[in-house]
Design an enzyme around this catalytic site. Sequence first.
Site, mmCIF file in Angstrom:
data_model
loop_
_atom_site.group_PDB
_atom_site.id
_atom_site.type_symbol
_atom_site.label_atom_id
_atom_site.label_comp_id
_atom_site.label_asym_id
_atom_site.label_seq_id
_atom_site.Cartn_x
_atom_site.Cartn_y
_atom_site.Cartn_z
ATOM 1 N N GLY A 1 0.794 -1.215 0.000
ATOM 2 C CA GLY A 1 0.000 0.000 0.000
ATOM 3 C C GLY A 1 0.830 1.271 0.000
ATOM 4 N N PRO B 1 6.270 -3.496 -0.173
ATOM 5 C CA PRO B 1 6.205 -2.396 -1.131
ATOM 6 C C PRO B 1 6.554 -2.867 -2.552
ATOM 7 C CG PRO B 1 8.256 -2.303 0.093
ATOM 8 C CD PRO B 1 7.483 -3.470 0.646
ATOM 9 N N GLY B 2 5.775 -2.443 -3.521
ATOM 10 C CA GLY B 2 6.068 -2.789 -4.917
ATOM 11 C C GLY B 2 6.195 -1.516 -5.723
ATOM 12 N N ARG B 3 5.045 -0.871 -5.892
ATOM 13 C CA ARG B 3 4.991 0.420 -6.592
ATOM 14 C C ARG B 3 6.037 1.397 -6.033
ATOM 15 N NH1 ARG B 3 -0.092 1.974 -8.479
ATOM 16 N NH2 ARG B 3 -0.942 0.540 -6.937
ATOM 17 N N ARG C 1 -3.318 1.421 -17.245
ATOM 18 C CA ARG C 1 -3.814 2.078 -16.029
ATOM 19 C C ARG C 1 -4.690 3.287 -16.325
ATOM 20 N NH1 ARG C 1 -1.202 4.369 -12.626
ATOM 21 N NH2 ARG C 1 -2.206 3.663 -10.708
ATOM 22 N N CYS D 1 -6.684 1.353 -31.668
ATOM 23 C CA CYS D 1 -7.924 1.651 -32.369
ATOM 24 C C CYS D 1 -9.100 1.477 -31.405
ATOM 25 C CB CYS D 1 -8.063 0.747 -33.581
ATOM 26 S SG CYS D 1 -9.271 1.367 -34.744
ATOM 27 N N GLU D 2 -9.235 2.432 -30.517
ATOM 28 C CA GLU D 2 -10.265 2.384 -29.491
ATOM 29 C C GLU D 2 -10.383 3.775 -28.903
ATOM 30 O OE1 GLU D 2 -10.451 -1.152 -27.336
ATOM 31 O OE2 GLU D 2 -11.310 -0.262 -25.549
ATOM 32 N N TYR E 1 3.332 -1.614 -12.728
ATOM 33 C CA TYR E 1 2.057 -1.974 -13.354
ATOM 34 C C TYR E 1 1.924 -1.434 -14.782
ATOM 35 C CZ TYR E 1 1.205 -3.151 -8.522
ATOM 36 O OH TYR E 1 1.334 -3.674 -7.272
#
Lengths: 435, 435
Positions: free
Chosen positions: A248, A291-293, A330, A361-362, A390
């Site tokens: 987190g 912790p990652g992010r 994201r 193409c969206e 991510y």
Amino acid sequence: MVLQTEFAQIKNNNLYIDDVKATDLAEKYGTPLYVMSEGHIRHQFNKLKTKMIDKYENTLPLFASKSFSCLAIYKVAKEYGVGIDCVSAGEISVALKAGFDPKKIYFHGNNKLPSEIEYALSNGVENLIIDNFHEIELVQEIAQKLNVVVNGVVRITPGVYAGGHDYIRVGAKDTKFGFSSHDNTYLKAIKKVIDAPNINFDGIHCHVGSQIEDVQAYVLAMNKFVDISYEIYDIFGIVINKLNAGGGFGIAYTEADKPLEFETVVDTIMEIITKGFEARGLKRPMVLVEPGRYCVGNAGITLYTVGSSKYIKDIRDYISVDGGMTDNIRSSLYAAKYDAIIANKAEMPTSHLVTVAGKNCESGDILIKDIMLQDSQPGDILAVFSTGAYHYSMSSNYNQLPKPAVVFTYEGKSREVIRRQTFDDLVYYDIDSTY
Amino acid sequence: MVLQTEFAQIKNNNLYIDDVKATDLAEKYGTPLYVMSEGHIRHQFNKLKTKMIDKYENTLPLFASKSFSCLAIYKVAKEYGVGIDCVSAGEISVALKAGFDPKKIYFHGNNKLPSEIEYALSNGVENLIIDNFHEIELVQEIAQKLNVVVNGVVRITPGVYAGGHDYIRVGAKDTKFGFSSHDNTYLKAIKKVIDAPNINFDGIHCHVGSQIEDVQAYVLAMNKFVDISYEIYDIFGIVINKLNAGGGFGIAYTEADKPLEFETVVDTIMEIITKGFEARGLKRPMVLVEPGRYCVGNAGITLYTVGSSKYIKDIRDYISVDGGMTDNIRSSLYAAKYDAIIANKAEMPTSHLVTVAGKNCESGDILIKDIMLQDSQPGDILAVFSTGAYHYSMSSNYNQLPKPAVVFTYEGKSREVIRRQTFDDLVYYDIDSTY
């Protein structure tokens, strides 16, 4: 606009990352390009080491590798003495190929497959975060078959909600993860783990949320977990070995984000846990965080080449770049916000309100809605900040766009750690089969 | 629950796809598994042929290949005389490797890269949907260099909105695609294309939306486009060669969806265009449409193995499967809804209200929220319907989950058209580099 990492600098109207000119990287490796500042990554891992491992005995921060999993990151991580958390056998396999010590791998997941548990246990992984009743049976069965004993930390949902987009909420009552604490489900689970001969009940785990900006979330959860730890002692006579406070740890994507410092969180939870166990006359357990992010998020800067533009009178100005939702899901998945600059016009005034569109193409493939940017022309290099977590790990080949390369920068140099896909790679898995 | 394709059947409590038992497929190829009914795909392509190509002269339906792009699908498509639309050089490269006629490829995109245009033109692609002013210059420059003349169909935003989730809305005024029709932007674009010596101004294109359930959207857009065609004739003295009505052909994901029949749309637009041009004394142009989802969406059934479950008192019951947002991002990205059954208990009562969670380590990884399912146990096979479009093509390796295999079924047989990724594939692009 802020660069979000001290390892990026602006000099002579240009963006530099670890003293490497962004446009040189774009020219050498092509765009879109994931640039990761190894300087920043090492700085963050060093914080994990100095602010937790060195400062408090019997602690271990785990890098949450779902944020960015590849051989290169595990090789850097292991230099700092940290562990990692893995959420699949695939992640474990990559970590092991990078030479990561299986004893420092903690295996997570709400639906670990029998094949994954067998893979992990056969390869020396001994620490599992136990998520559900079915898993206790599976782990016991497989551990017995392989004649090993594993450590099981039981994941408990604290009922505390904090931070982030609704999609990345965890810890609340309604979650697919872990055992509920609002009834006695978690106690039944712990009993079952204690009774499993090939699982050593090792402690408890909680995860409060993602991108947490208020330390109170940790305070509430840790106080509750100290109480739960005593309850476990009271009922089962067992003092837990490990207390895993989960992840987190937030980062700043834009100036609107006010992330907590790593040390603020660590100092807070260490004080609560230390005092809480002391007050109850129990030995303080090993404390882990995930912790990652925090480790890699701000290290990442994606470089794009600006292409077409579209000015719709009275409505909106678009500029398009050569990547999009394929390299950054994201924006569309979480409505995530980013800062960016034109890397080769970095000191020009940000005078243009534009929306940065991807090339997929969206209609929903919009990277940044409404940002003040320098005036840009086709061929300019757009740098989008805080794309280290991510992004590569969630990338796709939608629209048959080859995945970008990943380049690490460090002290004025660069190296490619993941190569760019080619058109031939797009059919690498195709089979010319008949019935 | 409806099977959404007549090529799936329930017999003896089991799901069959093209007369192949679902559990046999799961056993033979593993799970998660993308099963695509080739029977259904051929049935749909045959509709494109009989309800458009054979029924109306000078027409061409284009398979929108972003919905599902691989060698196998292009090989099937070409048997029916249809064209394809491609949105990147990557898609073109795959189609060409499958032996698709480049003259039947229509190249789309809001930011075609110079390298992509060069690739397309060098490989015999002659039809481009022209999206923006920058592209006109690029195409002219590259076509001139290569000494070729290409056909340019100008994409115009009709200002008509229809169908689908906000993310898949196009045609509205605020879109990154095409030239606006609410001022004279599109006329400037057409003039510029006419003046480009290496681009043959070939017609106009519109795209009204996705998953359109009301034929009025097409009626409005086509009436407007007939008017625009006459305006072009009036101003430039040119009768357009091609009118491309775009995509938006919906499918049923659940019983709540009421998609239009392909022939309803085709008959409607053919009548408006034919009468409209006749009334103005102009030769009716070639008419093109771009169904993607319609051809392959309902052909796809994803098979998962049921794993852990979690019953949260008074809140929700979860069952988890061995895939998730990695093989189906639509659930979390568009809040898309699906039908599903337990394939090996297909005739048992759907007595359990559950939420189907994926195995990705993310709270938002929920495949189906609240569905009535048969009672399930670990090892049961869950079949999720209508996963043929925008599933494999949007899949990722998040959490280092290997991508599933894709299997085609036909008349009681099966064949693997895309193989399952292995753990070794997860580091296939990694480089052991130094500075």
